[in-house]
Design a protein around this motif. Structure first.
Motif, short mmCIF file in Angstrom:
data_model
loop_
_atom_site.label_atom_id
_atom_site.label_comp_id
_atom_site.label_asym_id
_atom_site.label_seq_id
_atom_site.Cartn_x
_atom_site.Cartn_y
_atom_site.Cartn_z
N GLU A 202 -9.03 15.43 -40.40
CA GLU A 202 -8.85 14.76 -39.11
C GLU A 202 -7.36 14.75 -38.77
O GLU A 202 -6.50 14.80 -39.66
CB GLU A 202 -9.36 13.31 -39.17
N HIS A 203 -7.07 14.64 -37.49
CA HIS A 203 -5.68 14.59 -37.03
C HIS A 203 -5.17 13.15 -37.13
O HIS A 203 -4.81 12.52 -36.14
CB HIS A 203 -5.61 15.10 -35.59
N PHE A 204 -5.14 12.64 -38.37
CA PHE A 204 -4.73 11.26 -38.60
C PHE A 204 -3.22 11.11 -38.76
O PHE A 204 -2.66 10.06 -38.46
CB PHE A 204 -5.41 10.71 -39.86
N ALA A 205 -2.56 12.13 -39.29
CA ALA A 205 -1.12 12.03 -39.57
C ALA A 205 -0.50 13.42 -39.47
O ALA A 205 -1.18 14.44 -39.62
CB ALA A 205 -0.88 11.46 -40.97
N VAL A 206 0.81 13.44 -39.21
CA VAL A 206 1.54 14.70 -39.08
C VAL A 206 2.75 14.69 -40.01
O VAL A 206 3.08 13.67 -40.62
CB VAL A 206 1.99 14.96 -37.62
N ALA A 207 3.42 15.83 -40.07
CA ALA A 207 4.57 15.95 -40.96
C ALA A 207 5.65 14.91 -40.64
O ALA A 207 6.35 14.44 -41.55
CB ALA A 207 5.16 17.36 -40.87
N ALA A 208 5.80 14.55 -39.38
CA ALA A 208 6.81 13.54 -39.02
C ALA A 208 6.55 12.22 -39.74
O ALA A 208 7.50 11.52 -40.12
CB ALA A 208 6.81 13.33 -37.51
N ASP A 209 5.28 11.87 -39.95
CA ASP A 209 4.97 10.64 -40.68
C ASP A 209 5.43 10.74 -42.13
O ASP A 209 5.96 9.78 -42.70
CB ASP A 209 3.46 10.38 -40.63
N VAL A 210 5.24 11.91 -42.71
CA VAL A 210 5.67 12.15 -44.09
C VAL A 210 7.17 11.96 -44.23
O VAL A 210 7.67 11.21 -45.09
CB VAL A 210 5.27 13.57 -44.54
N HIS A 211 7.92 12.65 -43.37
CA HIS A 211 9.37 12.67 -43.53
C HIS A 211 10.04 11.39 -43.05
O HIS A 211 11.11 11.02 -43.55
CB HIS A 211 9.93 13.91 -42.84
N LEU A 212 9.41 10.70 -42.11
CA LEU A 212 9.91 9.37 -41.73
C LEU A 212 9.72 8.39 -42.89
O LEU A 212 10.62 7.63 -43.23
CB LEU A 212 9.18 8.87 -40.48
N TRP A 213 8.55 8.42 -43.50
CA TRP A 213 8.29 7.52 -44.63
C TRP A 213 9.27 7.78 -45.77
O TRP A 213 9.76 6.83 -46.41
CB TRP A 213 6.85 7.69 -45.14
N LEU A 214 9.58 9.05 -46.02
CA LEU A 214 10.48 9.40 -47.11
C LEU A 214 11.96 9.25 -46.75
O LEU A 214 12.83 9.47 -47.60
CB LEU A 214 10.21 10.84 -47.56
N GLY A 215 12.25 8.91 -45.51
CA GLY A 215 13.63 8.70 -45.09
C GLY A 215 14.40 9.97 -44.77
O GLY A 215 15.63 9.95 -44.68
N ARG A 216 13.69 11.06 -44.56
CA ARG A 216 14.36 12.33 -44.27
C ARG A 216 14.62 12.52 -42.78
O ARG A 216 15.40 13.38 -42.40
CB ARG A 216 13.53 13.48 -44.84
N GLY A 220 14.22 7.90 -34.35
CA GLY A 220 14.58 8.62 -33.14
C GLY A 220 14.35 10.12 -33.23
O GLY A 220 14.28 10.81 -32.20
N ASP A 221 14.24 10.64 -34.46
CA ASP A 221 13.97 12.07 -34.65
C ASP A 221 12.49 12.39 -34.47
O ASP A 221 12.13 13.56 -34.33
CB ASP A 221 14.39 12.51 -36.05
N TYR A 222 11.67 11.38 -34.51
CA TYR A 222 10.20 11.55 -34.38
C TYR A 222 9.90 11.71 -32.90
O TYR A 222 9.45 10.79 -32.23
CB TYR A 222 9.51 10.32 -34.97
N THR A 223 10.13 12.91 -32.38
CA THR A 223 10.05 13.13 -30.94
C THR A 223 8.69 13.60 -30.46
O THR A 223 8.44 13.61 -29.25
CB THR A 223 11.11 14.16 -30.50
N CYS A 224 7.83 14.01 -31.38
CA CYS A 224 6.49 14.42 -30.95
C CYS A 224 5.60 13.19 -30.80
O CYS A 224 5.96 12.08 -31.21
CB CYS A 224 5.87 15.39 -31.96
N GLU A 225 4.44 13.38 -30.20
CA GLU A 225 3.50 12.28 -30.05
C GLU A 225 2.93 11.88 -31.41
O GLU A 225 2.77 12.72 -32.31
CB GLU A 225 2.36 12.69 -29.12
N THR A 226 2.61 10.62 -31.56
CA THR A 226 1.96 10.17 -32.79
C THR A 226 0.46 10.43 -32.68
O THR A 226 -0.12 10.33 -31.58
CB THR A 226 2.20 8.67 -33.04
#
Length: 342
Positions: A202-216, A220-226
């Motif tokens: 399912e489209h529950f999460a994207v790579a931006a969620d991964v890298h935001l959680w890890l602090g990478r 403000g860098d999470y510019t795509c839609e959630t």
């Protein structure tokens, strides 16, 4: 140079523009914005106009694109024509120069007649610019959606593929990125309670969620839609990652979410490294040992390059951090400046 030049990289999900040629300007002025073309294609010309106005405009424009792949278009020919129509509407007094996979500029009229020559040519622009200063390198440009692995040998772009299908086959295009890639397209399973657990398709999460959680990346860098339409905080990103195993933050702790995120991030690194190794095997002894890093996902590119034993060099040292993030837009501007500077 005859005056300021605007370079454009028109994607299906993002629009990037770079202005060069201003007096005393050391680095390009760059503007990036998320723009889901497939949802609102009718707004493209207005977005182009607004972006140009924010950058100060220019009488000369260079264009490269990947927007033709957006699924609002039946064919790439249709997509290329649509993008060029939008430029004509936005800037009726300007005939933009369109960059092609053959490393040449052509008029908009010529581009309409050869749409596959200008479709998805942005990687060639970046690689050609890099080759000016680094004659032997692997360009690793990891953006929000894809990763380019482009060999440069003896000052020439040595890519085997020209179309996206060819580049996917050769390892020169890896369809994983720092923001938009769905987690279920990266992994089949993740660690949970000491064992592997299948993930929901399912489209529950994207790579931006991964890298935001890890602090990478920062919020403000999470510019795509959630995926769920909620916010971009670390807590909300963690909730989306928990949902990948059909759980929530009342069921999983921070340590479990971190283990899931690290597993997904490493899978992306391995996938990019796989493309690098495929290119390295083809080139053999001629393969460069230096990787030039560009794009939003330089942290992924760095890890993949190091896994393959390459020395890394950030493109930001040569053109500035903003231009390195929007490398194709800056590249077509610089390359056009070379052509018109007589």
């Amino acid at each position: 140079m005859t005056g300021p030049i605007l370079g454009w990289d028109v994607g299906g999900a993002n629009l990037k523009a770079a202005r060069i040629g201003d007096v005393d300007q050391c680095e390009p002025t760059v503007l990036e914005r998320s723009f889901p073309l497939w949802r609102e294609p009718h707004n493209l010309s207005a977005v182009l106009t607004e972006t140009a106005e924010r950058l100060g405009g220019a009488g000369t424009m260079a264009v490269t694109m990947t927007a033709e792949l957006a699924d609002c278009f039946t064919t790439k020919r249709e997509g290329v024509a649509f993008v060029l129509d939008a430029f004509q509407t936005a800037f009726p007094a300007i005939d933009p120069w369109v960059y092609g996979v053959d490393g040449r500029f052509r008029s908009a009229a010529a581009a309409r007649k050869q749409p596959l020559e200008v479709a998805a040519a942005n990687w060639m622009a970046t690689a050609t610019l890099v080759a000016r200063s680094i004659p032997d390198a692997l360009l690793l440009d990891v953006g929000s959606t894809t990763a380019d692995v482009i060999p440069i040998v003896a000052g020439r772009v040595a890519a085997r593929g020209r179309t996206d299908p060819d580049r996917l086959r050769t390892g020169e295009l890896v369809y994983t990125g720092a923001l938009r890639t769905p987690v279920c397209a990266i992994v089949r399973s993740v660690p949970l309670c000491g064992r592997l657990c299948r993930v929901a398709a399912e489209h529950f999460a994207v790579a931006a969620d991964v890298h935001l959680w890890l602090g990478r990346i920062e919020e403000g860098d999470y510019t795509c839609e959630t995926p769920d339409g909620r916010g971009r905080s670390r807590h909300e990103a963690g909730a989306r990652l928990a949902r990948m195993v059909c759980a929530d933050l009342e069921m999983l702790g921070d340590g479990e979410i971190t283990a899931i995120a690290e597993h997904i991030a490493q899978a992306q690194v391995r996938r990019i490294a796989g493309g690098i190794r495929q290119v390295m095997r083809r080139l053999g002894p001629a393969c460069p040992c230096v990787a030039v890093l560009a794009g939003q996902g330089t942290f992924l590119a760095t890890a993949a390059a190091e896994e393959c034993g390459l020395i890394t060099r950030d493109m930001a040292h040569d053109v500035g951090s903003a231009a390195a993030r929007a490398a194709p837009a800056a590249a077509v501007a610089y390359l056009l400046a070379e052509m018109v500077d007589v």
